[in-house]
Design a protein around this motif. Structure first.
Motif, PDB file in Angstrom:
ATOM      1  N   ASN A 126       2.354   1.758  -3.507  1.00  0.00           N
ATOM      2  CA  ASN A 126       1.353   2.170  -4.487  1.00  0.00           C
ATOM      3  C   ASN A 126       0.699   3.501  -4.148  1.00  0.00           C
ATOM      4  OD1 ASN A 126       0.799  -0.176  -6.591  1.00  0.00           O
ATOM      5  ND2 ASN A 126       1.169  -1.154  -4.607  1.00  0.00           N
TER       6      ASN A 126
ATOM      7  N   TRP B   6      -1.492   4.197  -1.666  1.00  0.00           N
ATOM      8  CA  TRP B   6      -2.903   4.154  -1.287  1.00  0.00           C
ATOM      9  C   TRP B   6      -3.091   4.857   0.052  1.00  0.00           C
ATOM     10  CZ3 TRP B   6      -2.805  -1.812  -2.146  1.00  0.00           C
ATOM     11  CH2 TRP B   6      -2.766  -2.070  -3.529  1.00  0.00           C
TER      12      TRP B   6
ATOM     13  N   SER C 229      -8.675   4.702   2.510  1.00  0.00           N
ATOM     14  CA  SER C 229      -9.334   4.684   1.198  1.00  0.00           C
ATOM     15  C   SER C 229     -10.090   3.381   0.988  1.00  0.00           C
ATOM     16  CB  SER C 229      -8.298   4.853   0.087  1.00  0.00           C
ATOM     17  OG  SER C 229      -7.476   3.705   0.004  1.00  0.00           O
TER      18      SER C 229
ATOM     19  N   LYS D 147     -10.204   1.960  -1.831  1.00  0.00           N
ATOM     20  CA  LYS D 147      -9.357   1.173  -2.727  1.00  0.00           C
ATOM     21  C   LYS D 147      -8.430   0.247  -1.936  1.00  0.00           C
ATOM     22  CE  LYS D 147      -6.262   1.760  -6.688  1.00  0.00           C
ATOM     23  NZ  LYS D 147      -5.581   2.733  -7.564  1.00  0.00           N
ATOM     24  N   LYS D 148      -7.873   0.757  -0.840  1.00  0.00           N
ATOM     25  CA  LYS D 148      -7.001  -0.062  -0.023  1.00  0.00           C
ATOM     26  C   LYS D 148      -7.770  -1.217   0.614  1.00  0.00           C
ATOM     27  CE  LYS D 148      -3.610   0.356   3.714  1.00  0.00           C
ATOM     28  NZ  LYS D 148      -2.926   1.266   4.649  1.00  0.00           N
TER      29      LYS D 148
ATOM     30  N   ALA E 257       0.826  -1.209   0.000  1.00  0.00           N
ATOM     31  CA  ALA E 257       0.000   0.000   0.000  1.00  0.00           C
ATOM     32  C   ALA E 257       0.855   1.251   0.000  1.00  0.00           C
ATOM     33  CB  ALA E 257      -0.921  -0.010   1.224  1.00  0.00           C
TER      34      ALA E 257
ATOM     35  N   HIS F  74      -8.438  -3.873  -2.094  1.00  0.00           N
ATOM     36  CA  HIS F  74      -7.268  -4.711  -2.379  1.00  0.00           C
ATOM     37  C   HIS F  74      -6.999  -5.714  -1.256  1.00  0.00           C
ATOM     38  CE1 HIS F  74      -5.685  -3.145  -6.146  1.00  0.00           C
ATOM     39  NE2 HIS F  74      -6.010  -1.903  -5.738  1.00  0.00           N
TER      40      HIS F  74
ATOM     41  N   TYR G  14     -11.408  -0.122   5.512  1.00  0.00           N
ATOM     42  CA  TYR G  14     -10.111  -0.760   5.778  1.00  0.00           C
ATOM     43  C   TYR G  14      -9.905  -1.046   7.268  1.00  0.00           C
ATOM     44  CZ  TYR G  14      -5.079  -1.564   5.937  1.00  0.00           C
ATOM     45  OH  TYR G  14      -3.840  -2.109   6.165  1.00  0.00           O
TER      46      TYR G  14
END
Length: 236
Positions: free
Chosen positions: A10, A12, A16, A18-19, A7, A22, A46
């Motif tokens: 990348n 992130w 988020s 998105k994290k 993370a 993933h 998360y």
């Protein structure tokens, strides 16, 4: 730890969606089953996903419990020295993670040396005064190898059996009288063994006269012996 590094690489954000997505997509088996305790909204959060994983797989880092475990840690039967050193280092970081790295290194070294078994191996390592945990481990491995090796720690292997090949000398020729004497001794032992338990010798056969050769009487009682005839003065 691997996911946190991925993370960070990348870029992130910590909170988020998105994290979280993933992380959820990387879960498998029992870790994936933890999502059943979360609702649809929490599965995209998360912090909620990490909390569910910690409740299922997290370890208790109670300082007093870890310190006690570290102080009582000794080499188990069948345990290798490398496994012991790794566990000692992990427990030290869990118990005293707030200390400077230099202090952690010295404490881990001392705990490792104290946990070494058997005692003579521990004393040999102590006499060399290692400065780090790695140096103490290398000394212990070296001394253990010189002692004859172990079966993955703790249990010493039996020393290999060494058979020395000695050329056998040819048999010496014995004199003939030695063989004859041995045969005679064997006959005597056999004769003694065959005697009755009462102690009386077993008679070899009926009594015979030395004069006429017939059985049942002695020479002095023989009537047919020429020496007994006449005036009775013959020699017996």
């Amino acid at each position: 730890m691997q996911f946190e590094l991925a993370a960070e690489l990348n870029g992130w954000p910590m909170d988020s969606r998105k994290k979280a997505a993933h992380l959820v997509l990387s879960l498998m088996d029992d870790a994936l089953a933890c999502l059943t305790a979360l609702g649809p909204v929490e599965q995209r959060d998360y912090g909620a996903v990490v909390g569910a994983l910690q409740r299922r797989f997290g370890r208790c880092d109670n300082k007093s419990i870890v310190v006690t475990e570290l102080c009582n840690r000794h080499r188990r039967p069948g345990e290798s020295l490398r496994a012991l050193a790794t566990d000692i280092e992990t427990l030290t970081r869990r118990a005293y993670g707030h200390m400077p790295p230099a202090v952690l290194s010295e404490y881990a070294r001392d705990q490792f040396v104290c946990a070494i078994e058997p005692r003579d191996l521990r004393e040999r390592v102590q006499l060399r005064h290692p400065s780090t945990l790695q140096e103490a481990l290398e000394l212990a491995l070296e001394r253990e190898e010189l002692r004859g090796g172990t079966t993955q720690g703790g249990v010493r292997e039996a020393s290999p059996t060494v058979r020395v090949a000695v050329e056998s000398s040819p048999a010496r020729e014995q004199p003939e009288w030695v063989g004859a004497m041995m045969e005679r001794m064997t006959e005597l032992v056999r004769a003694v063994t065959l005697q009755p338990q009462g102690g009386e010798a077993r008679s070899p056969g009926p009594m015979r006269c030395w004069g006429c050769g017939r059985a049942g009487h002695r020479l002095r009682d023989c009537r047919d012996c020429p020496e007994k005839q006449g005036n009775g003065r013959g020699s017996v």
